[in-house]
Design a protein around this motif. Structure first.
Motif, short mmCIF file in Angstrom:
data_model
loop_
_atom_site.label_atom_id
_atom_site.label_comp_id
_atom_site.label_asym_id
_atom_site.label_seq_id
_atom_site.Cartn_x
_atom_site.Cartn_y
_atom_site.Cartn_z
N GLY A 1 5.78 11.42 21.99
CA GLY A 1 4.60 12.26 22.11
C GLY A 1 4.59 13.45 21.19
O GLY A 1 3.60 14.16 21.09
N ASN A 2 5.72 13.69 20.48
CA ASN A 2 5.82 14.83 19.59
C ASN A 2 6.85 14.51 18.52
O ASN A 2 8.04 14.35 18.82
N VAL A 3 6.43 14.37 17.26
CA VAL A 3 7.35 13.97 16.20
C VAL A 3 8.04 15.15 15.54
O VAL A 3 8.81 14.98 14.59
N LEU A 4 7.80 16.38 16.01
CA LEU A 4 8.62 17.49 15.58
C LEU A 4 10.04 17.27 16.11
O LEU A 4 10.23 16.59 17.12
N VAL B 1 5.44 19.23 25.43
CA VAL B 1 6.05 17.94 25.11
C VAL B 1 7.29 18.16 24.24
O VAL B 1 7.18 18.73 23.15
N PRO B 2 8.47 17.74 24.66
CA PRO B 2 9.68 17.94 23.85
C PRO B 2 9.58 17.21 22.51
O PRO B 2 8.94 16.16 22.40
N GLY B 3 10.23 17.75 21.50
CA GLY B 3 10.25 17.10 20.20
C GLY B 3 11.11 15.85 20.22
O GLY B 3 12.18 15.83 20.82
N ASP B 4 10.63 14.80 19.54
CA ASP B 4 11.37 13.54 19.49
C ASP B 4 11.91 13.28 18.08
O ASP B 4 12.82 12.50 17.91
N GLY B 5 11.33 13.92 17.06
CA GLY B 5 11.76 13.71 15.69
C GLY B 5 11.11 12.50 15.05
O GLY B 5 10.53 11.64 15.72
N LEU B 6 11.22 12.41 13.73
CA LEU B 6 10.69 11.28 12.97
C LEU B 6 11.64 11.00 11.81
O LEU B 6 11.35 11.32 10.66
N PRO B 7 12.80 10.41 12.10
CA PRO B 7 13.81 10.23 11.05
C PRO B 7 13.45 9.11 10.08
O PRO B 7 12.77 8.14 10.44
#
Length: 277
Positions: free
Chosen positions: A88-91, A239-245
């Protein structure tokens, strides 16, 4: 929640068929050693590594061919990105929370945020490890980098994106937000802009990258916590950040489906740190 998109920036493919299996468990890199006396020692990597396993049954020919080209690196050896509909959050986790590494040098400008006009991003001396954006005037703007790539967030034409400003900025009646779109060479195309905390829209033709921005509209210092950038839905607070590696394909299976020309495809991917992928 949107569909899964996968591929290099600017040419990611939308897969609108749900995968029959989807495992996104991070590899924590934890090892245990048990001594003869029964004591257990645990060692672990500095950061977890994301692994994704995907499998589809009876994919249409066009989508199957696109995945085949990605797996065999037909377009080049660079990394690919997986826009995960479950994220929900790619930060990054720290970035979404306005956090960095306490006492680190250059962390703000090099890896997480940068200013696009007057103002500054700096560690909060009163709360080490947290970061503030200090707006010098009404035009001061802060922008977010894609952590792990050091640059912009990957997109493709037609991909829906949405950004919500940090809570401290969103609370201002003068706040404004935007998403800048750029070509594969980094040249500017256009921007989505909105007054308030939220901006949403669709990546235009030739877009390969996007950069979310926020403008407080008033001088002062503002926490960078509680920002959200998402694909395929509407960005929300909390929404917690999940990242986008960046990722590389390490496993691939392709078998004919019944009936033809449908195919069953499987992909294994792992997070990479090098540009070669």
């Amino acid at each position: 929640m949107g569909n899964l998109w996968i591929g290099p920036p600017g040419s990611m493919t939308e897969i609108d068929q749900a995968a029959k299996s989807f495992d996104r468990t991070a590899d924590l890199g934890v090892s245990e050693f048990k001594s003869l006396g029964g004591r257990v020692t645990v060692t672990r990597n500095l950061a977890p590594v994301r692994r994704i396993k995907l499998a589809w049954d009876l994919l249409p020919p066009a989508q199957a061919r696109a995945l085949d080209r990605i797996a065999r690196r037909v377009e080049g050896s660079g990394p690919v990105f997986v826009v995960d509909p479950a994220a929900g959050n790619v930060l990054s986790p720290g970035q979404a929370a306005g956090l960095g590494v306490a006492g680190a040098t250059g962390i703000t400008g090099l890896t997480q945020w940068f200013k696009t006009s007057t103002g500054a991003v700096a560690e909060n001396a009163a709360a080490p490890g947290t970061f503030l954006f200090t707006a010098a005037d009404t035009t001061s703007t802060v922008a977010w980098r894609c952590v792990g790539t050091g640059g912009n967030f990957p997109v493709s034409p037609g991909l829906q994106v949405s950004f919500r400003a940090p809570a401290a900025i969103a609370a201002l009646g003068t706040a404004g937000v935007g998403i800048d779109f750029k070509k594969s060479d980094g040249s500017y195309i256009s921007s989505l802009v909105a007054t308030g905390a939220l901006v949403s829209g669709t990546a235009p033709a030739t877009a390969a990258y996007a950069t979310p921005t926020a403008k407080p509209g008033a001088a002062g210092s503002y926490s960078l916590a509680d920002a959200c950038f998402t694909y395929g839905g509407t960005a929300t607070s909390g929404v917690p950040g999940d990242g986008l590696p960046a990722m590389s394909v390490t496993g691939y299976s392709d078998s004919p489906g019944r009936p033809l020309p449908y195919r069953s495809i499987g992909l294994d991917l792992v997070e990479v740190s090098g540009a070669a992928g």
